[in-house]
Design a protein around this motif. Sequence first.
Motif, PDB file in Angstrom:
ATOM      1  N   THR A 194      35.654  68.705  38.830  1.00 14.34           N
ATOM      2  CA  THR A 194      34.953  69.528  37.505  1.00 14.34           C
ATOM      3  C   THR A 194      35.354  70.891  37.715  1.00 14.34           C
ATOM      4  O   THR A 194      36.116  71.328  38.523  1.00 14.34           O
ATOM      5  N   ALA A 195      35.505  71.572  36.315  1.00 17.76           N
ATOM      6  CA  ALA A 195      35.842  72.789  36.254  1.00 17.76           C
ATOM      7  C   ALA A 195      35.182  73.797  37.319  1.00 17.76           C
ATOM      8  O   ALA A 195      35.776  74.849  37.776  1.00 17.76           O
ATOM      9  N   PHE A 196      34.081  73.435  37.611  1.00 14.50           N
ATOM     10  CA  PHE A 196      33.267  74.284  38.534  1.00 14.50           C
ATOM     11  C   PHE A 196      33.761  74.121  39.862  1.00 14.50           C
ATOM     12  O   PHE A 196      33.937  75.091  40.660  1.00 14.50           O
ATOM     13  N   GLU A 197      33.936  72.738  40.254  1.00 15.14           N
ATOM     14  CA  GLU A 197      34.669  72.497  41.607  1.00 15.14           C
ATOM     15  C   GLU A 197      35.918  73.281  41.759  1.00 15.14           C
ATOM     16  O   GLU A 197      36.322  73.692  42.842  1.00 15.14           O
ATOM     17  N   ARG A 198      36.618  73.237  40.803  1.00 17.20           N
ATOM     18  CA  ARG A 198      38.027  73.756  40.731  1.00 17.20           C
ATOM     19  C   ARG A 198      37.857  75.402  40.934  1.00 17.20           C
ATOM     20  O   ARG A 198      38.812  76.075  41.492  1.00 17.20           O
ATOM     21  N   SER A 199      37.134  75.933  40.630  1.00 11.49           N
ATOM     22  CA  SER A 199      36.481  77.237  40.540  1.00 11.49           C
ATOM     23  C   SER A 199      36.636  77.878  42.058  1.00 11.49           C
ATOM     24  O   SER A 199      36.737  79.118  42.204  1.00 11.49           O
ATOM     25  N   PHE A 200      36.084  77.207  42.812  1.00 11.32           N
ATOM     26  CA  PHE A 200      36.114  77.362  44.264  1.00 11.32           C
ATOM     27  C   PHE A 200      37.453  77.739  44.777  1.00 11.32           C
ATOM     28  O   PHE A 200      37.600  78.354  45.690  1.00 11.32           O
ATOM     29  N   PHE A 201      38.547  76.997  44.368  1.00 14.79           N
ATOM     30  CA  PHE A 201      39.819  76.974  44.892  1.00 14.79           C
ATOM     31  C   PHE A 201      40.063  78.548  44.604  1.00 14.79           C
ATOM     32  O   PHE A 201      40.562  79.191  45.461  1.00 14.79           O
ATOM     33  N   TRP A 202      39.919  78.971  43.225  1.00  8.51           N
ATOM     34  CA  TRP A 202      39.948  80.558  42.909  1.00  8.51           C
ATOM     35  C   TRP A 202      39.328  81.333  43.729  1.00  8.51           C
ATOM     36  O   TRP A 202      39.970  82.421  44.159  1.00  8.51           O
ATOM     37  N   VAL A 203      38.100  81.332  43.734  1.00  8.12           N
ATOM     38  CA  VAL A 203      36.985  81.997  44.553  1.00  8.12           C
ATOM     39  C   VAL A 203      37.482  82.080  45.847  1.00  8.12           C
ATOM     40  O   VAL A 203      37.590  83.252  46.432  1.00  8.12           O
ATOM     41  N   GLY A 204      38.074  80.985  46.381  1.00  3.52           N
ATOM     42  CA  GLY A 204      38.451  80.949  48.104  1.00  3.52           C
ATOM     43  C   GLY A 204      39.765  81.611  48.090  1.00  3.52           C
ATOM     44  O   GLY A 204      40.401  81.610  49.016  1.00  3.52           O
ATOM     45  N   GLY A 205      40.611  82.092  47.084  1.00  5.33           N
ATOM     46  CA  GLY A 205      41.794  82.879  47.284  1.00  5.33           C
ATOM     47  C   GLY A 205      43.106  81.830  46.928  1.00  5.33           C
ATOM     48  O   GLY A 205      44.024  82.278  47.166  1.00  5.33           O
ATOM     49  N   PHE A 206      42.906  80.534  46.437  1.00  5.31           N
ATOM     50  CA  PHE A 206      43.856  79.376  46.333  1.00  5.31           C
ATOM     51  C   PHE A 206      44.070  79.428  45.086  1.00  5.31           C
ATOM     52  O   PHE A 206      43.668  78.434  43.980  1.00  5.31           O
ATOM     53  N   LYS A 207      44.745  80.431  44.600  1.00  2.00           N
ATOM     54  CA  LYS A 207      45.400  80.636  43.057  1.00  2.00           C
ATOM     55  C   LYS A 207      46.400  80.254  42.857  1.00  2.00           C
ATOM     56  O   LYS A 207      47.419  79.611  43.743  1.00  2.00           O
ATOM     57  N   PRO A 208      46.984  79.851  41.398  1.00  2.00           N
ATOM     58  CA  PRO A 208      48.237  79.029  41.350  1.00  2.00           C
ATOM     59  C   PRO A 208      49.363  79.646  41.747  1.00  2.00           C
ATOM     60  O   PRO A 208      50.296  78.936  42.061  1.00  2.00           O
ATOM     61  N   THR A 209      49.489  80.996  41.940  1.00  2.75           N
ATOM     62  CA  THR A 209      50.855  81.682  42.386  1.00  2.75           C
ATOM     63  C   THR A 209      50.783  81.232  43.897  1.00  2.75           C
ATOM     64  O   THR A 209      51.840  81.379  44.421  1.00  2.75           O
ATOM     65  N   PHE A 210      49.665  80.891  44.535  1.00  6.77           N
ATOM     66  CA  PHE A 210      50.001  80.578  46.090  1.00  6.77           C
ATOM     67  C   PHE A 210      50.933  79.270  46.293  1.00  6.77           C
ATOM     68  O   PHE A 210      51.709  79.292  47.219  1.00  6.77           O
ATOM     69  N   VAL A 211      51.281  78.515  45.137  1.00  7.16           N
ATOM     70  CA  VAL A 211      52.034  77.449  45.222  1.00  7.16           C
ATOM     71  C   VAL A 211      53.639  78.132  45.249  1.00  7.16           C
ATOM     72  O   VAL A 211      54.532  77.430  46.000  1.00  7.16           O
ATOM     73  N   PHE A 212      53.767  79.187  44.468  1.00  9.31           N
ATOM     74  CA  PHE A 212      55.139  79.722  44.610  1.00  9.31           C
ATOM     75  C   PHE A 212      55.302  80.451  45.965  1.00  9.31           C
ATOM     76  O   PHE A 212      56.608  80.400  46.455  1.00  9.31           O
ATOM     77  N   LYS A 213      54.361  80.672  46.575  1.00  3.81           N
ATOM     78  CA  LYS A 213      54.615  81.356  48.043  1.00  3.81           C
ATOM     79  C   LYS A 213      54.960  80.348  48.888  1.00  3.81           C
ATOM     80  O   LYS A 213      55.659  80.404  49.846  1.00  3.81           O
ATOM     81  N   LEU A 214      54.323  79.110  48.896  1.00  2.83           N
ATOM     82  CA  LEU A 214      54.700  77.872  49.324  1.00  2.83           C
ATOM     83  C   LEU A 214      56.194  77.609  49.102  1.00  2.83           C
ATOM     84  O   LEU A 214      56.889  77.340  50.012  1.00  2.83           O
ATOM     85  N   LEU A 215      56.646  77.570  48.072  1.00  7.33           N
ATOM     86  CA  LEU A 215      57.961  77.334  47.565  1.00  7.33           C
ATOM     87  C   LEU A 215      58.860  78.295  48.115  1.00  7.33           C
ATOM     88  O   LEU A 215      59.996  78.059  48.692  1.00  7.33           O
ATOM     89  N   ASP A 216      58.615  79.713  48.140  1.00  9.16           N
ATOM     90  CA  ASP A 216      59.361  80.510  48.765  1.00  9.16           C
ATOM     91  C   ASP A 216      59.362  80.662  50.155  1.00  9.16           C
ATOM     92  O   ASP A 216      60.612  80.712  50.693  1.00  9.16           O
ATOM     93  N   ASP A 217      58.480  80.152  50.998  1.00  9.21           N
ATOM     94  CA  ASP A 217      58.415  80.311  52.442  1.00  9.21           C
ATOM     95  C   ASP A 217      59.179  78.784  52.764  1.00  9.21           C
ATOM     96  O   ASP A 217      59.614  78.767  54.037  1.00  9.21           O
ATOM     97  N   SER A 218      59.472  77.955  51.975  1.00  9.10           N
ATOM     98  CA  SER A 218      60.228  76.807  52.246  1.00  9.10           C
ATOM     99  C   SER A 218      61.603  76.825  52.370  1.00  9.10           C
ATOM    100  O   SER A 218      62.245  75.910  52.887  1.00  9.10           O
TER     101      SER A 218
END
Length: 160
Positions: free
Chosen positions: A93-117
Amino acid sequence: MDRPTETCNPISTINHGVNFETFINGWLIRQQNLHDQLLQALNYPENIDHNDEGKQYQALIDQVLCHYQQYYEEKSIAARKDVLVFFSPPWFTAFERSFFWVGGFKPTFVFKLLDDSSVEDLTEEQEREVQQIKSETRREERALDDKMARIQKTLASPPL
């Protein structure tokens, strides 16, 4: 704990082509059924045949372990197809997905993974597109952060 493989029939070998969202919905229903069976075995031990008590409990435990094995196998198959779907699961749910955001797992995190790879196989055009998406994502992320900060400030300040 080693279990005979014939007692576990992974769902992924049965349901090729089923998307993970469909799988997880059915898996949760099966999990609830297994949970109910476990509770019944605990709360009503008189329903267990005492001659085969160990075998019945072991069979139930094997079913639960197999159930989780199916989950991880199907998740692994789905991740190989599209790992990005697990960064914002549509079955949450949108509420469950918000926990990703609150926990610091924001969309730009994917780019950090891409840069690190250290992806070196991208063409110049692909690199430009990635940079464009990265900047758009950062802009959207900042706008959402600002909006969340305003909401938080409104909630924190006492009403006049």
